[in-house]
Design a protein around this motif. Structure first.
Motif, short mmCIF file in Angstrom:
data_model
loop_
_atom_site.label_atom_id
_atom_site.label_comp_id
_atom_site.label_asym_id
_atom_site.label_seq_id
_atom_site.Cartn_x
_atom_site.Cartn_y
_atom_site.Cartn_z
N VAL A 270 7.37 8.70 2.33
CA VAL A 270 5.57 7.91 2.51
C VAL A 270 6.81 6.83 1.70
O VAL A 270 7.29 5.27 1.85
N LEU A 271 7.74 6.89 0.02
CA LEU A 271 8.61 6.20 -0.68
C LEU A 271 10.03 6.10 0.65
O LEU A 271 10.43 4.50 0.39
N ARG A 272 10.46 6.79 1.50
CA ARG A 272 11.50 5.68 2.52
C ARG A 272 11.33 4.81 3.54
O ARG A 272 12.05 3.98 3.83
N ALA A 273 10.16 5.97 3.87
CA ALA A 273 9.25 4.86 4.69
C ALA A 273 9.89 3.20 4.45
O ALA A 273 9.68 2.54 5.03
N ALA A 274 8.75 2.84 3.00
CA ALA A 274 8.60 1.85 2.75
C ALA A 274 9.98 1.03 2.43
O ALA A 274 9.88 -0.18 2.61
N LEU A 275 10.83 1.63 2.00
CA LEU A 275 11.84 1.13 1.87
C LEU A 275 13.16 1.15 2.68
O LEU A 275 13.58 -0.40 2.93
N ALA A 276 12.65 1.35 3.80
CA ALA A 276 13.46 0.90 5.15
C ALA A 276 12.97 -0.33 5.29
O ALA A 276 13.26 -1.19 6.85
N LYS A 277 11.95 -1.38 4.91
CA LYS A 277 11.52 -2.67 5.30
C LYS A 277 11.35 -3.27 4.58
O LYS A 277 11.31 -3.94 4.82
N LEU B 88 0.93 -1.03 0.17
CA LEU B 88 -0.34 0.17 -0.29
C LEU B 88 0.70 1.18 0.26
O LEU B 88 0.54 2.18 -0.31
N PRO B 89 1.82 1.21 0.72
CA PRO B 89 2.34 2.58 0.97
C PRO B 89 3.06 3.28 -0.53
O PRO B 89 3.50 4.42 -0.90
N PHE C 34 20.53 19.68 -5.99
CA PHE C 34 20.60 19.27 -4.83
C PHE C 34 19.92 18.83 -3.75
O PHE C 34 20.05 18.13 -2.44
N ASP C 35 18.67 18.92 -4.27
CA ASP C 35 16.89 18.16 -3.62
C ASP C 35 17.84 16.82 -3.91
O ASP C 35 17.26 15.86 -5.07
N GLY C 36 17.56 16.10 -2.51
CA GLY C 36 17.66 14.33 -2.70
C GLY C 36 16.22 14.32 -2.37
O GLY C 36 16.48 12.86 -3.23
N ASP C 37 15.33 14.56 -2.14
CA ASP C 37 13.60 14.47 -2.25
C ASP C 37 13.99 13.97 -3.86
O ASP C 37 13.04 13.14 -4.17
#
Length: 416
Positions: free
Chosen positions: A315-322, A295-296, A359-362
């Protein structure tokens, strides 16, 4: 002293004053030049730039702005040719490039082959290149074969529930125990994108028949005893192993829940270009199903489509952290879009911003993820590399770069 003498004294004093003023100019100009050189090296509160005509002292905010501007210039210099290849394509050219690359798929959409398909009707291409139709019930299912380099997978497919494909699992992983109805409605391809609703082709095996979305050019027929493309030896022992793996998959879907309904609403809102509502519905589904690892990725894509890049990257960072090396659950919701061109236009807007604000990592993380999702492996390298330079995005970008290298290896195996 008479009037004539007074005028003579005034003229002499004027000459002395003018001489002194002229003698000050070289020193003043030298001071300004020195101040200008100092400001280029390291801006200070007590110097002023040469292009600043007023004599005021710069504020702390202005100094910080100039320092940031210089650091961004240094950071924006691309280290590889990857980002240059993207910046070399602009606007329509870039969209056309992605469109042409995505149109080389080896599958056929169902509506390109047959029309007027009933709700409970399964349509496929038989082993002798005939269009076949059969009525299906909820429990009806068949095996689908996917291959990727030396890897292959079999998945159950339930045509009664299926509406269209939405996801592609970039690493091929799928949590086998997921019986959520939303993923029977809106399925997931392993390894690569095969279309929204590709028509299945029946392949005859020695013991069992199975289906695939892969087409070898225009050849869709297969002899009853052999496959139309190499999948390795397929015999009764192979299918014993396959049956064991398929037994781990959930069979019929669970009853529809409120999370499923929110997911369904989000899909509908996305189709209507109402991305804010889609994001809100995906967020509610996540609240009700916090352990769902798929879902994320849909939620992040809805935020991206709404041009909320900072929130989408979070949200993508949180999903990839799992994501773990054993379970590379990285999903790309390409099927949320009714047409590829809508996705490509949004990606083009993101690419323009990413080039302007390198320079924007996001922005770099989102661009790399989307390029990886549509199969542009080489173009995804440089944005992901730039994202690793940002401490906040480095772990997520590293996960995607590791997957990218794995995809390169498997593609090379498949090309041999």
């Amino acid at each position: 002293m008479d009037l004539g003498q007074s005028r003579q004294v005034s003229r002499e004093l004027g000459k002395v004053t003018e001489t002194r003023r002229n003698s000050y100019k070289p020193r003043q100009q030298a001071t300004l030049k020195s101040s200008s050189r100092t400001s280029l090296r390291s801006p200070s509160l007590f110097t002023r730039p040469s292009n600043e005509k007023s004599g005021r002292i710069r504020s702390t905010k202005e100094v910080s702005r100039d320092v940031g501007r210089e650091s961004r210039k240094a950071f924006s210099r691309p280290g590889t040719t990857g980002i240059r290849s993207i910046s070399g394509l602009a606007g329509r050219d870039r969209v056309r490039h992605w469109r042409e690359r995505s149109s080389t798929g080896t599958y056929r959409e169902r509506n390109q082959v047959v029309k007027d398909i009933g709700r409970d009707e399964h349509v496929y291409i038989g082993s002798h290149n005939r269009i076949c139709r059969t009525r299906v019930r909820p429990r009806h299912r068949f095996m689908l074969h996917y291959n990727w380099g030396s890897h292959f997978a079999f998945r159950y497919f339930y045509p009664y529930y299926h509406r269209r494909y939405v996801f592609v699992s970039l690493g091929g992983y799928w949590p086998l125990g997921y019986g959520y109805r939303r993923y029977y409605w809106y399925g997931c391809h392993p390894y690569r994108w095969y279309g929204y609703y590709p028509i299945a082709r029946e392949v005859g095996g020695n013991t069992y028949n199975y289906y695939t979305y892969y087409y070898n050019g225009d050849t869709v027929a297969a002899e009853p005893s052999q496959a139309a493309y190499p999948v390795g030896p397929v015999d009764h022992t192979t299918f014993e192993d396959i049956r064991e793996k398929l037994a781990q998959q959930a069979e019929e879907p669970y009853e529809a829940t409120l999370a499923d309904r929110y997911f369904e609403d989000a899909i509908g809102a996305f189709e209507l270009d109402n991305y804010d509502r889609a994001a809100e519905r995906f967020a509610r589904a996540i609240e009700l199903a916090p352990d769902d690892m798929v879902l994320p990725f849909a939620y992040s894509q809805a935020l991206f489509a709404a041009e909320k890049y900072t929130e989408a990257a979070e949200v993508l960072r949180a999903a990839l952290a799992k994501v773990s090396p054993e379970e590379e659950g990285i999903f790309y919701p390409r099927g949320l879009y009714s047409k590829d061109d809508i996705l490509f236009e949004q990606m083009d807007q993101l690419a323009k911003k990413a080039e302007l604000y390198s320079f924007d990592g996001d922005l770099q993380l989102l661009l790399g993820y989307n390029l990886l999702g549509i199969g542009e492996i080489d173009e995804a390298v440089e944005p992901l590399r730039l994202a690793t330079l940002d401490l906040k995005n480095a772990p997520a970008a590293t996960v995607l770069l590791n997957l990218l290298e794995k995809i390169r290896t498997k593609d090379a195996e498949e090309a041999e």
